[in-house]
Design an enzyme around this catalytic site. Structure first.
Site, PDB file in Angstrom:
ATOM      1  N   GLY A  46       0.781  -1.231   0.000  1.00  0.00           N
ATOM      2  CA  GLY A  46       0.000   0.000   0.000  1.00  0.00           C
ATOM      3  C   GLY A  46       0.808   1.274   0.000  1.00  0.00           C
ATOM      4  N   GLY A  48       2.724   2.594  -2.319  1.00  0.00           N
ATOM      5  CA  GLY A  48       2.521   3.355  -3.558  1.00  0.00           C
ATOM      6  C   GLY A  48       1.178   4.060  -3.576  1.00  0.00           C
ATOM      7  N   ASP A  49       0.156   3.406  -3.027  1.00  0.00           N
ATOM      8  CA  ASP A  49      -1.163   4.039  -2.932  1.00  0.00           C
ATOM      9  C   ASP A  49      -1.107   5.262  -2.023  1.00  0.00           C
ATOM     10  OD1 ASP A  49      -2.277   2.065  -4.558  1.00  0.00           O
ATOM     11  OD2 ASP A  49      -2.804   0.803  -2.854  1.00  0.00           O
ATOM     12  N   THR A  50      -0.368   5.146  -0.938  1.00  0.00           N
ATOM     13  CA  THR A  50      -0.207   6.280  -0.024  1.00  0.00           C
ATOM     14  C   THR A  50       0.468   7.442  -0.734  1.00  0.00           C
ATOM     15  OG1 THR A  50      -0.090   4.837   1.903  1.00  0.00           O
ATOM     16  CG2 THR A  50       0.863   7.033   2.147  1.00  0.00           C
ATOM     17  N   ALA A  53      -1.993   9.033  -3.186  1.00  0.00           N
ATOM     18  CA  ALA A  53      -3.063   9.760  -2.504  1.00  0.00           C
ATOM     19  C   ALA A  53      -2.577  11.087  -1.937  1.00  0.00           C
ATOM     20  CB  ALA A  53      -3.660   8.894  -1.393  1.00  0.00           C
TER      21      ALA A  53
END
Length: 95
Positions: A46, A48-50, A53
């Protein structure tokens, strides 16, 4: 070389995340490297998602790209210290 090509082709900034080595931002003729914020890596799930975002939120708030990347790097440094897909609380981020 790929980042420079993509930056010229799309005319926008290109960010390369480099795991424990941090991230590198390519803007026009300028390259900025940010070292990773955490020396303790528990789980990268996660992360990369952080990064995506935080960058999206910072750019929507009209922050400069370099500042958005710096904030994202900071958030990623918090997330990698947690097991599994995790979030960053406001308290953690401000600390």
């Amino acid at each position: 070389d790929a980042a420079i090509y993509l930056q010229k082709y799309f005319g926008s900034a290109i960010l390369i995340t480099r795991g424990h080595e941090g991230m590198t931002l390519h803007e026009k003729e300028k390259m900025t490297h940010l070292d990773a914020h955490s020396s303790v890596v528990v789980d990268v799930s996660g992360c990369g998602d952080t990064v995506a975002a935080v960058i999206a939120t910072a750019l929507a708030a009209k922050l400069p790209t370099a500042e958005a990347i710096s904030l994202a790097n900071h958030a990623a440094g918090i997330v990698v210290q947690k097991k599994g897909t995790a979030t960053v609380t406001a308290k953690e981020f401000l600390r």
